[in-house]
Design a protein around this motif. Structure first.
Motif, short mmCIF file in Angstrom:
data_model
loop_
_atom_site.label_atom_id
_atom_site.label_comp_id
_atom_site.label_asym_id
_atom_site.label_seq_id
_atom_site.Cartn_x
_atom_site.Cartn_y
_atom_site.Cartn_z
N ALA A 16 48.56 40.36 6.35
CA ALA A 16 49.96 40.40 6.76
C ALA A 16 50.13 41.29 7.99
O ALA A 16 50.83 40.91 8.96
N THR A 19 48.44 39.59 11.12
CA THR A 19 49.18 38.41 11.59
C THR A 19 50.37 38.83 12.45
O THR A 19 50.58 38.30 13.55
N LEU A 45 46.31 34.78 5.60
CA LEU A 45 47.28 35.40 4.69
C LEU A 45 47.65 34.43 3.57
O LEU A 45 47.69 34.82 2.39
#
Length: 320
Positions: A16, A19, A45
């Motif tokens: 997370a 990204t 993810l």
């Protein structure tokens, strides 16, 4: 199972963060290769979330609907993850191809290099943790997630090298070329994941090393029985399944045959984790001297040519 859940949580958190970081930097730089890395991490993810839910589901015990447990949820998760990263590869190529034919302005190369370097280090550390736990617990979902992150390490290093090359040469065409190279690595990882997961879905036999262990245990107890046949193995998630027919002397007492089967099952379970062994004991139909000696309480040495041949593990059944 606690270790599997913990490492799945770690994968979700790291993916997370990476990204969001890559996407922000990629948009700031106007770099398709960095944005492609953000897409790749986004798919990682989703894969981490799938891995988390699959390991949690596969841990549930057998129930009325799933008599053999829920182990194959992990194999389904592995295939789903592979399909997702195939989709990511297609998106990356779609975005990169037009930029092969037109010069684009790329900004903040130093910032891009920094985020790629950080991404490679973080994913390398998390993937090692996933590999260690996945292999120790024999979890296809965690190993698939680890492969995703390891692929991300290679692609991040590739993008980092591309950024450095652009800074040195000024050739922005390197950016889409690196992005396409990233997608080809993703394709390769996805195909490998699909192949490995499909083997378990289709009940392929256990690896040769596992079957060798099973035969070693049987060979250890071979003086106690005539021979074995119909050895079958398969896998569902982290669970292994083995069944076979064990031919015992015709006059052996049922409780003794049962005890031999229990000993074999217990030793195989000690040497291979998560294994379920089912042994069908059957009497030797030949009224040979070995069976008569066993019935009389004498030594169980083989004394006829037929048994000498049938003592070879995996040979022709003695009662055929």
């Amino acid at each position: 199972m606690n270790d599997k859940i913990k490492v799945a949580h770690l994968s979700i958190a790291s993916n997370a963060a990476l990204t969001l970081g890559k996407l922000a930097i990629g948009i700031t730089m106007n770099s398709v290769s960095v944005i492609s890395e953000a897409i790749h991490s986004g798919l990682d993810l989703i894969a981490a979330l799938i891995a988390f839910f699959s390991v949690r589901e596969s841990a549930k015990p057998a129930d009325e609907r799933h008599h053999y447990g829920h182990g194959k949820f992990e194999n389904v998760a592995g295939i789903t993850e592979a399909i997702l990263i195939l989709g990511a590869a297609v998106i990356i190529i779609h975005n990169a191809y037009p930029k092969l034919f037109g010069r684009t302005e790329i900004h903040s190369l130093d910032m891009g290099a920094a985020v790629m370097g950080i991404s490679a280090v973080v994913n390398f550390l998390v993937s090692r943790k996933l590999f260690n736990v996945g292999r120790r617990t024999d979890s296809p979902a965690l190993e698939a997630d680890a492969w995703h992150l390891l692929t991300d390490v290679y692609t991040s290093l590739g993008v980092l090298a591309g950024i450095v090359a652009i800074k040195i040469t000024g050739l922005t065409i390197i950016d889409p070329l690196i992005a396409i190279g990233v997608s080809l690595l993703i394709f390769n990882a996805a195909i490998r994941l699909i192949r490995n997961s499909m083997q378990s879905i289709l009940d392929a036999r256990l690896p040769e090393a596992d079957e060798r262990v099973i035969k070693e245990v049987l060979n250890k107890y071979s003086p106690e029985f005539v021979e074995f046949h119909k050895l079958r193995t398969r896998k569902a998630g982290s669970q292994r399944y083995v069944d076979l027919h064990l031919v015992v002397p015709g006059h052996m007492l049922i409780n003794k045959a049962h005890n031999i089967c229990d000993q074999i099952e217990e030793e195989i379970s000690d040497r291979l984790s998560g294994i379920h062994v089912l042994i069908h004991a059957e009497p030797c139909a030949l009224n040979c001297s070995d069976c008569r000696q066993t019935a009389a309480g004498k030594s169980n040495s083989v004394s006829c040519e037929i048994l000498d041949k049938n003592k070879l593990l995996g040979g022709k059944p003695g009662n055929k």
